[in-house]
Design an enzyme around this catalytic site. Structure first.
Site, short mmCIF file in Angstrom:
data_model
loop_
_atom_site.label_atom_id
_atom_site.label_comp_id
_atom_site.label_asym_id
_atom_site.label_seq_id
_atom_site.Cartn_x
_atom_site.Cartn_y
_atom_site.Cartn_z
CB CYS A 140 -0.90 -0.01 1.22
SG CYS A 140 -1.72 -1.60 1.54
CB ALA A 142 -0.06 6.19 -2.42
N GLY A 144 4.29 7.33 -0.92
CA GLY A 144 5.61 6.95 -1.41
C GLY A 144 6.77 7.17 -0.46
N GLY A 145 6.51 7.74 0.72
CA GLY A 145 7.59 8.03 1.65
C GLY A 145 8.35 6.79 2.09
CE LYS A 146 5.48 3.69 6.91
NZ LYS A 146 4.63 4.88 6.81
CD GLU A 163 -2.37 3.54 -2.96
OE1 GLU A 163 -3.61 3.52 -2.77
OE2 GLU A 163 -1.54 3.31 -2.06
CG ASP A 194 -8.39 -5.33 -4.16
OD1 ASP A 194 -7.75 -5.37 -3.08
OD2 ASP A 194 -9.63 -5.36 -4.20
CG ASP A 212 2.27 2.41 5.91
OD1 ASP A 212 2.19 2.30 7.15
OD2 ASP A 212 2.22 3.50 5.32
CB CYS A 266 -0.23 6.52 10.99
SG CYS A 266 -1.37 6.70 9.62
#
Length: 341
Positions: A140, A142, A144-146, A163, A194, A212, A266
């Site tokens: 998952c 987006a 994209g930080g990870k 994504e 999916d 994530d 999070c």
């Protein structure tokens, strides 16, 4: 008198931004799940002016002057010498204050020097212990930080960024374009599948998998502008663990025997964190938990952890001077081919 009026005006403006429906819901749930620490967490989550931002340097850009500037501003390196598998290539700087570096604009053809992030979001990436040449799936991915952080750790054989949401997918593509040089993009595959079906499409393909998962996202949800939609989300929230569990099971299918999986959210929610992981461990006979307590011990200087009742699960909660999280991280290992659910 003037300062008092300004303070009242400022607090009134902030109060309008906070969604009362969500805050009341959190008060009921988290005062029970976290106990006394919820009072501090609540104060910090509702005060964006106190939030901290870490600076993850992009290893594909020369940044000697930037590092010098960060040192002058009082920033320090995250995890320096505290984790045995901390990648030498990764450089992330933290400040003990809410100081925030300016965001860099996306410019076609120019790589950004750094990525601003919640420092706790690096814990899932580090827990994967990525090594050169490994095939890794960011299920998952987006915004994209990870994915960017994974590429700061090592050079994978393949990094598959998936994504499902088309708008978020565009955001992901732009993030990768902003941080990753053209030659390295050859090892990156981006898909719009999916996530619940990816395991069947690519069984036992990856050495490492990061899930994530879509979650309540406590920070952003608190500032919902539409109270009716927020109330609707409270009901929808009950269904999130079902989706998270389906994504996890798909991820396990995609993982090769001996491979590692990291699950993260999070949110502070026990139903979306510990309960989801416990369900997987209770229903899948080829998955074992990996102890993460050493990370909590080694990182207590920079993060505050709340007890989870799990050796394989960590929960970072915002604290004074350490306003990172919420971030839940759990680590699992696949022993052999798919067993009985």
């Amino acid at each position: 008198m003037m300062l008092t009026r300004l303070k009242a005006k400022s607090e009134g403006k902030l109060a309008k931004q906070i969604c009362r429906v969500v805050l009341d819901h959190f008060d009921t749930q988290y005062s029970k799940e976290l106990g006394d620490p919820w009072n501090t967490v609540r104060d910090l989550l509702t005060s964006p002016s106190l939030w901290q931002y870490a600076v993850l340097l992009n290893r594909f850009v020369y940044h000697f002057e930037l590092e010098k500037d960060l040192h002058l501003k009082g920033y320090h390196r995250l995890f320096q010498g505290s984790l045995p598998y901390y990648p030498k290539l990764m450089k992330c700087y933290l400040s003990g204050t809410p100081d925030r570096m300016p965001s860099e604009r996306h410019q076609v053809g120019n790589l950004k020097k750094y990525y601003l992030l919640n420092a706790a979001s690096l814990l899932p990436v580090l827990a994967l212990e990525l090594k050169d040449g490994e095939n890794v799936l960011d299920l998952c991915a987006a915004p994209g930080g990870k994915s960017v952080a994974l590429l700061q750790c090592a050079q994978p054989g393949v990094l598959h960024c998936n994504e499902y949401d088309s708008l978020r997918l565009r955001w992901l593509r732009q993030t990768l374009e902003s941080f990753i040089p053209q030659p390295l993009r050859n090892v990156i595959k981006v898909s719009e599948l999916d996530g619940r079906e990816l395991g069947d499409a690519q069984p036992e393909t990856f050495d490492k998998v990061l899930v994530d998962a879509p979650c309540s996202n406590d920070r952003s949800w608190l500032f919902s502008s539409d109270s009716q939609k927020a109330a609707c989300r409270i009901h929808q929230r009950r269904n999130l663990p079902v989706l998270q569990l389906e994504l996890l099971r798909s991820a396990i299918k995609s993982l090769r025997p001996g491979g590692l999986l990291v699950y993260s959210t999070c949110t502070l929610s026990k139903a979306e964190n510990q309960d989801v992981i416990n369900e997987v461990l209770n229903s899948c006979n080829n998955i074992v938990p990996i102890d993460l307590r050493a990370i909590a011990k080694n990182c207590s200087q920079d993060f505050t952890f709340s007890p989870t009742g799990q050796e394989c699960g960590l929960l970072v909660i915002p604290d004074k001077g350490k306003v990172w999280g919420p971030m839940y991280v759990a680590k699992l290992k696949k022993l052999h081919s798919m067993g009985k659910w």
